[in-house]
Design an enzyme around this catalytic site. Structure first.
Site, PDB file in Angstrom:
ATOM      1  N   ILE A  67       0.891  -1.161   0.000  1.00 37.85           N
ATOM      2  CA  ILE A  67       0.000   0.000   0.000  1.00 37.85           C
ATOM      3  C   ILE A  67       0.926   1.208   0.000  1.00 37.85           C
ATOM      4  O   ILE A  67       1.895   1.258   0.755  1.00 37.85           O
ATOM      5  CB  ILE A  67      -0.953   0.003   1.227  1.00 37.85           C
ATOM      6  CG1 ILE A  67      -1.876   1.227   1.228  1.00 37.85           C
ATOM      7  CG2 ILE A  67      -0.205  -0.105   2.545  1.00 37.85           C
ATOM      8  CD1 ILE A  67      -2.973   1.182   2.324  1.00 37.85           C
ATOM      9  N   SER A  68       0.677   2.155  -0.892  1.00 42.62           N
ATOM     10  CA  SER A  68       1.567   3.312  -1.023  1.00 42.62           C
ATOM     11  C   SER A  68       1.591   4.136   0.262  1.00 42.62           C
ATOM     12  O   SER A  68       0.627   4.173   1.021  1.00 42.62           O
ATOM     13  CB  SER A  68       1.120   4.205  -2.181  1.00 42.62           C
ATOM     14  OG  SER A  68       1.067   3.477  -3.382  1.00 42.62           O
ATOM     15  N   GLN A  69       2.717   4.810   0.455  1.00 44.18           N
ATOM     16  CA  GLN A  69       2.884   5.737   1.577  1.00 44.18           C
ATOM     17  C   GLN A  69       1.819   6.853   1.470  1.00 44.18           C
ATOM     18  O   GLN A  69       1.587   7.374   0.377  1.00 44.18           O
ATOM     19  CB  GLN A  69       4.287   6.324   1.444  1.00 44.18           C
ATOM     20  CG  GLN A  69       4.678   7.321   2.487  1.00 44.18           C
ATOM     21  CD  GLN A  69       5.936   8.091   2.066  1.00 44.18           C
ATOM     22  OE1 GLN A  69       6.493   7.859   0.995  1.00 44.18           O
ATOM     23  NE2 GLN A  69       6.362   8.997   2.914  1.00 44.18           N
TER      24      GLN A  69
END
Ligand code: SAH
EC number: 2.1.1.77
Length: 220
Positions: A67-69
């Site tokens: 999951i992206s930052q």
């Protein structure tokens, strides 16, 4: 079900703190900040990681993906929206669906494409739980975009190809905006904004980023 309710490390105060961090890092779009404040990121990650969901970091979501930052989600969304609010947006790389959920609350319609079927199914279930119904899902190779619903006002790619796939440029409408990281693994990747005016494409280089690769070829 109770595990989804905001308690302890997933409380509203913890979420508010994340929003303050995003502001400090330079995110200025208030609509983006508000949507990120009210969207529960912890339901998108494994329960064992839920207490870390409001840290500004990428986390594993299974199938070797992340999951992206939050900062990157905020930044890419802010760049995609620009000064306006695009109506139809294509997202390549649904992953856990967190970026999709943010977009769905800011634009009229989201079309999202993912190559790993179980991730797509999980994302679909979570967005249904969040009552976000303006999203269409497709299990396919996003290098080809999603021609059936083109042209798009905005395209966002959340995995990095070596070069910008030409099909995505072709599916960008006049005045549209494409936000995409490029570069190989272990190389410096750069985030790019490509805008289309007629048949002309203009590119702006943004910050260095680190994304999983946009896989070429088959789907699983
Ligand atoms: N936006 C996501 C980030 C997911 S990571 C989030 O908020 O969680 C990138 C995703 O791109 C992964 O799920 C990966 O499977 C997907 N992906 C990689 N190559 C792809 C391709 N060619 N077509 C579609 N999806 C792809």
């Amino acid at each position: 079900m109770n595990s989804h309710l905001g308690i302890g490390m997933t409380s509203q105060r913890t979420r508010d703190r994340l929003i303050e961090r995003l502001r400090e890092k330079g995110i200025t779009n208030e609509a983006v900040l508000e949507v990120m404040r009210r969207t529960p990121r912890h339901i998108f990650v494994d329960e064992a990681l839920a207490t870390r969901a409001y840290e500004d970091t990428a986390l594993p979501i299974g199938s070797g993906q992340t999951i992206s930052q939050p900062y990157i989600v905020a930044r890419m969304t802010e760049v995609l929206l620009g000064a306006g609010s695009p109506q139809r947006v294509l997202e390549v790389g649904t992953g856990c669906g967190y970026q999709t959920a943010i977009l769905a609350q800011l634009v009229e319609k989201v079309f999202t494409v993912e190559r790993i079927a179980p991730l797509l199914q999980r994302a679909r279930n979570l967005l249904y739980e969040l009552r976000l119904s303006n999203v269409r899902y497709q299990h396919s190779d996003g290098n080809w975009g999603w021609q059936a619903h083109a042209p798009y006002d905005g395209i966002i790619v959340t995995a990095a190809p070596q070069n910008v796939p030409p099909e995505l440029l072709g599916q960008l409408g006049d005045g549209g905006r494409l936000v995409i990281p490029t570069g190989g693994q272990g190389q410096i990747q750069r985030l790019r904004l490509i805008t289309r005016q007629g048949d002309e494409f203009n590119e702006t280089l943004l910050e260095s980023v680190s994304f999983v690769p946009l896989v070429q070829g088959d789907i699983s």
